[in-house]
Design an enzyme around this catalytic site. Structure first.
Site, PDB file in Angstrom:
ATOM      1  N   GLY A  11       0.843  -1.171  -0.077  1.00 49.20           N
ATOM      2  CA  GLY A  11      -0.020   0.048  -0.040  1.00 49.20           C
ATOM      3  C   GLY A  11       0.765   1.276  -0.064  1.00 49.20           C
ATOM      4  N   SER A  12       2.037   1.308  -0.483  1.00 52.59           N
ATOM      5  CA  SER A  12       2.797   2.649  -0.202  1.00 52.59           C
ATOM      6  C   SER A  12       2.462   3.597  -1.491  1.00 52.59           C
ATOM      7  CB  SER A  12       4.345   2.071  -0.752  1.00 52.59           C
ATOM      8  OG  SER A  12       4.567   1.541  -1.876  1.00 52.59           O
ATOM      9  N   ASN A  13       1.904   3.034  -2.566  1.00 49.68           N
ATOM     10  CA  ASN A  13       1.531   4.030  -3.601  1.00 49.68           C
ATOM     11  C   ASN A  13      -0.095   4.467  -2.796  1.00 49.68           C
ATOM     12  OD1 ASN A  13       2.658   4.514  -6.184  1.00 49.68           O
ATOM     13  ND2 ASN A  13       2.755   2.089  -5.886  1.00 49.68           N
ATOM     14  N   LYS A  92      -5.465  -8.695  -8.604  1.00 50.71           N
ATOM     15  CA  LYS A  92      -6.296  -9.289  -9.508  1.00 50.71           C
ATOM     16  C   LYS A  92      -6.803  -8.780 -10.625  1.00 50.71           C
ATOM     17  CE  LYS A  92      -7.052 -12.793  -6.385  1.00 50.71           C
ATOM     18  NZ  LYS A  92      -6.762 -14.033  -6.722  1.00 50.71           N
ATOM     19  N   ASN A 108      -4.255   2.381 -13.808  1.00 51.27           N
ATOM     20  CA  ASN A 108      -3.235   1.358 -13.060  1.00 51.27           C
ATOM     21  C   ASN A 108      -1.852   2.169 -13.050  1.00 51.27           C
ATOM     22  OD1 ASN A 108      -2.351  -1.003 -11.676  1.00 51.27           O
ATOM     23  ND2 ASN A 108      -1.726  -1.731 -13.788  1.00 51.27           N
ATOM     24  N   HIS A 110       2.208   0.754 -13.425  1.00 48.23           N
ATOM     25  CA  HIS A 110       3.031  -0.296 -13.646  1.00 48.23           C
ATOM     26  C   HIS A 110       4.441   0.127 -13.589  1.00 48.23           C
ATOM     27  CE1 HIS A 110       4.052  -4.314 -15.195  1.00 48.23           C
ATOM     28  NE2 HIS A 110       4.853  -3.811 -15.996  1.00 48.23           N
ATOM     29  N   ASP A 151      -2.532  -4.948 -18.558  1.00 45.13           N
ATOM     30  CA  ASP A 151      -1.321  -3.979 -18.816  1.00 45.13           C
ATOM     31  C   ASP A 151      -1.430  -3.320 -20.431  1.00 45.13           C
ATOM     32  OD1 ASP A 151      -0.171  -4.149 -16.132  1.00 45.13           O
ATOM     33  OD2 ASP A 151       1.310  -5.776 -17.090  1.00 45.13           O
ATOM     34  N   GLU A 180       7.165   6.032  -8.652  1.00 44.42           N
ATOM     35  CA  GLU A 180       5.627   5.623  -8.568  1.00 44.42           C
ATOM     36  C   GLU A 180       5.178   6.852  -7.332  1.00 44.42           C
ATOM     37  OE1 GLU A 180       4.439   1.761  -8.130  1.00 44.42           O
ATOM     38  OE2 GLU A 180       6.297   1.039  -8.892  1.00 44.42           O
TER      39      GLU A 180
HETATM   40  C1  GRF Z   1       3.964  -1.017  -7.451  1.00 43.78           C
HETATM   41  O1  GRF Z   1       5.161  -1.468  -7.974  1.00 43.78           O
HETATM   42  C2  GRF Z   1       3.072  -0.853  -8.417  1.00 43.78           C
HETATM   43  O2  GRF Z   1       3.666  -0.547  -9.752  1.00 43.78           O
HETATM   44  C3  GRF Z   1       2.446  -2.413  -8.819  1.00 43.78           C
HETATM   45  O3  GRF Z   1       2.285  -2.887  -7.603  1.00 43.78           O
HETATM   46  C4  GRF Z   1       3.406  -2.313  -6.636  1.00 43.78           C
HETATM   47  C5  GRF Z   1       2.301  -1.985  -5.714  1.00 43.78           C
HETATM   48  O4  GRF Z   1       3.186  -1.423  -4.314  1.00 43.78           O
HETATM   49  N1  GRF Z   1       1.314  -2.394  -9.722  1.00 43.78           N
HETATM   50  P1  GRF Z   1       2.489  -0.835  -2.926  1.00 43.78           P
HETATM   51  O5  GRF Z   1       1.545  -1.761  -2.587  1.00 43.78           O
HETATM   52  O6  GRF Z   1       1.682   0.587  -3.592  1.00 43.78           O
HETATM   53  O7  GRF Z   1       3.688  -0.488  -2.186  1.00 43.78           O
END
Ligand code: GRF
Length: 200
Positions: A11-13, A92, A108, A110, A151, A180
């Protein structure tokens, strides 16, 4: 706009998005987190920020048909008047019926430069391993619209970094993840302002 984030992992994003919301970079409401994994890091982050968590997984609804299962998502999304779905490490495939209903309203991120290093099996550290193995000199991030194939939706934004001689998959993953966190919230803000268009 009302945004629902879908996440399955650390969940870092998601955290970067919530921080950007707090700082006013993102203006939309982050209305809810949908996860297929009720014990993932993203769920703890949601709790910390007071964001509603909805756990939707086939394990919870094994008896439902494909259509009924998609309706579980659609009902929740409609109840919260969600305008945009942001996938942030969601492991998923989004149900095809949800993709159709939210056409051009799912994005999304990537951790590579699509269309290279994408598709089935290309997630997490696998992506960075493949990048190192291929010996390419640049990698980066791609933010794209989601359609029914992995993707493959319209590319909205890319940013690249150089792959150094000294990089291994882990150092690369770390540097790409920093990109990201910086650019996913930024791109969401550009979508809000109409400066990035999701329509094809
Ligand atoms: C990230 O590298 C994103 O690009 C990919 O999954 C990863 C998720 O990382 N789709 P986090 O859970 O946000 O840390």
């Amino acid at each position: 706009m009302n945004i629902s984030v879908f996440a399955s992992g650390t969940g870092s994003n998601f955290l970067a998005i919530l921080k950007a919301r707090k700082e006013g970079i993102i203006k939309s409401n982050i209305s809810l987190l949908i996860t297929n994994n009720s014990s993932c890091g993203a769920v703890n982050i949601a709790r910390e920020y007071g964001i509603e968590v909805i756990h939707i997984s086939r394990k919870v609804y094994p008896q439902l048909t494909e259509k009924e299962y998609a309706n579980v998502f659609l009902n929740v999304l409609s109840k919260h008047s969600i305008d945009l779905i942001v996938l942030a490490g969601y492991m998923k495939m989004v149900e095809p019926e949800v993709v159709r209903t939210f056409k051009n309203r799912i994005i999304n991120i990537h951790p590579a430069l699509l269309p290279m290093f994408g598709g089935k099996g290309m997630y997490g550290i696998n992506v960075h391993k493949a990048v190192i193995k291929a010996g390419v000199k640049v990698t980066g991030i791609t933010i794209h619209c989601v359609n029914e194939n992995y993707d493959e939706g319209k590319i909205l934004f890319q940013k690249c970094i150089e792959v150094d001689e000294a990089d291994d998959e882990y150092s690369l993953q770390k540097r790409v993840l920093e990109l990201e966190h910086k650019y996913y919230p930024y791109v969401i803000s550009l979508i809000e302002e109409g400066k990035i268009k999701l329509e094809t």
